[in-house]
Write an enzyme that holds these catalytic residues in place. Structure first.
Site, mmCIF file in Angstrom:
data_model
loop_
_atom_site.group_PDB
_atom_site.id
_atom_site.type_symbol
_atom_site.label_atom_id
_atom_site.label_comp_id
_atom_site.label_asym_id
_atom_site.label_seq_id
_atom_site.Cartn_x
_atom_site.Cartn_y
_atom_site.Cartn_z
ATOM 1 N N TYR A 17 0.877 -1.210 -0.165
ATOM 2 C CA TYR A 17 0.113 -0.216 -0.055
ATOM 3 C C TYR A 17 0.768 1.284 -0.090
ATOM 4 O O TYR A 17 0.485 1.681 -1.056
ATOM 5 C CB TYR A 17 -0.706 -0.199 1.302
ATOM 6 C CG TYR A 17 -1.606 1.155 1.027
ATOM 7 C CD1 TYR A 17 -3.176 0.835 0.444
ATOM 8 C CD2 TYR A 17 -2.079 2.419 1.684
ATOM 9 C CE1 TYR A 17 -3.905 1.522 0.032
ATOM 10 C CE2 TYR A 17 -2.647 3.411 1.586
ATOM 11 C CZ TYR A 17 -3.592 3.568 0.696
ATOM 12 O OH TYR A 17 -4.559 4.189 0.388
ATOM 13 N N LYS A 25 0.913 3.629 -3.201
ATOM 14 C CA LYS A 25 1.085 5.157 -3.369
ATOM 15 C C LYS A 25 2.333 6.739 -3.909
ATOM 16 O O LYS A 25 2.287 7.517 -4.275
ATOM 17 C CB LYS A 25 0.769 5.254 -1.854
ATOM 18 C CG LYS A 25 -0.803 5.401 -1.038
ATOM 19 C CD LYS A 25 -1.497 5.548 -2.810
ATOM 20 C CE LYS A 25 -3.376 5.226 -2.453
ATOM 21 N NZ LYS A 25 -4.087 5.366 -3.143
#
Length: 244
Positions: free
Chosen positions: A167, A171
């Protein structure tokens, strides 16, 4: 505002959560909304809700991991809208099995990157010809404070314990995509920025975030509505500029 000069916005992952709220707020601002979602049933239910609020909106099938879906979406927009003014790359996932670099399940990490990063790049590439037809195009990449390398390297940061290779890494990659794409598209007048929604109560985190969904949508909406003298190539939250 006439139908010919109404701004057209596509939001991915817009059948719920922050994406749905962004669609609502841009619709209330007078935009024609293309509500992107993988699931037709959920997408059309979301459309009905927004239409009941007087918003000009229709569903469009967008599956970031299916190239044929993106080609079809671009063809649909070309045929029925003629151009695109705003693209909000909102769709994203977080999965069990993600974690510290030494133990994260690599299959899970790849799956997260496929949606959060590669999917965002793929849909952007598919829609760039339509965005270039806009007089003032806008691309907003929904990132996260967890994508900040600077903050991840600060042991005093309030979320320093959240070390998710898939994650956080996806990003961070989205942030790099933002910077490079902003430079590439500057001559076309298309502004590209990354938004940090903040820790918002959504399905992604089991509704554990302290912010409401409207609060989480605020910065993305602001960046989508930037005036022509607004910034490009930035990373920001409602509180201001975030560190890369």
């Amino acid at each position: 505002m006439t139908n010919t000069d109404r701004r057209i916005s596509l939001i991915t992952g817009a059948n719920k959560g922050i994406g749905f709220e962004v669609a609502r707020q841009l619709g209330k601002a007078g935009h024609r909304i293309l509500l992107g979602a993988r699931d037709a049933s959920r997408g059309n239910e979301a459309v009905k809700t927004l239409q009941a609020e007087g918003i000009d909106v229709r569903y469009i099938a967008v599956d970031l991991t299916d190239p044929a879906s993106l080609t079809a979406a671009a063809a649909d927009i070309e045929a029925n809208e003629g151009h695109l003014d705003v693209l909000v790359n909102n769709a994203g996932i977080s999965l069990q099995g993600d974690g510290l670099p030494g133990v994260a399940d690599l299959a899970v990490v790849r799956q997260i990157f496929d949606t959060n990063f590669f999917g965002a790049v793929a849909v952007t590439q598919a829609l760039l010809p339509l965005l270039k037809k806009s007089a003032s195009g806008r691309i907003v990449n929904v990132s996260s404070g967890l994508g900040s390398i600077t903050l991840n390297n600060d042991p005093a940061w309030e979320y320093a314990a959240v070390k998710l290779l898939g994650y956080n890494g996806s990003k961070a990659a989205m942030n790099m995509f933002t910077v490079l794409l902003a430079a590439e598209l500057k001559e076309h007048g298309i502004k590209v920025n990354a938004a940090n929604p903040g820790y918002t109560a959504t399905d992604l985190n089991g509704h554990s975030g302290p912010q409401t969904i409207p609060e989480g949508a605020a910065e993305t909406v602001r960046l989508a509505l930037l005036p022509d003298d607004g910034p490009t190539g930035g990373f920001s939250a409602t509180e201001g500029t975030d560190p890369w």
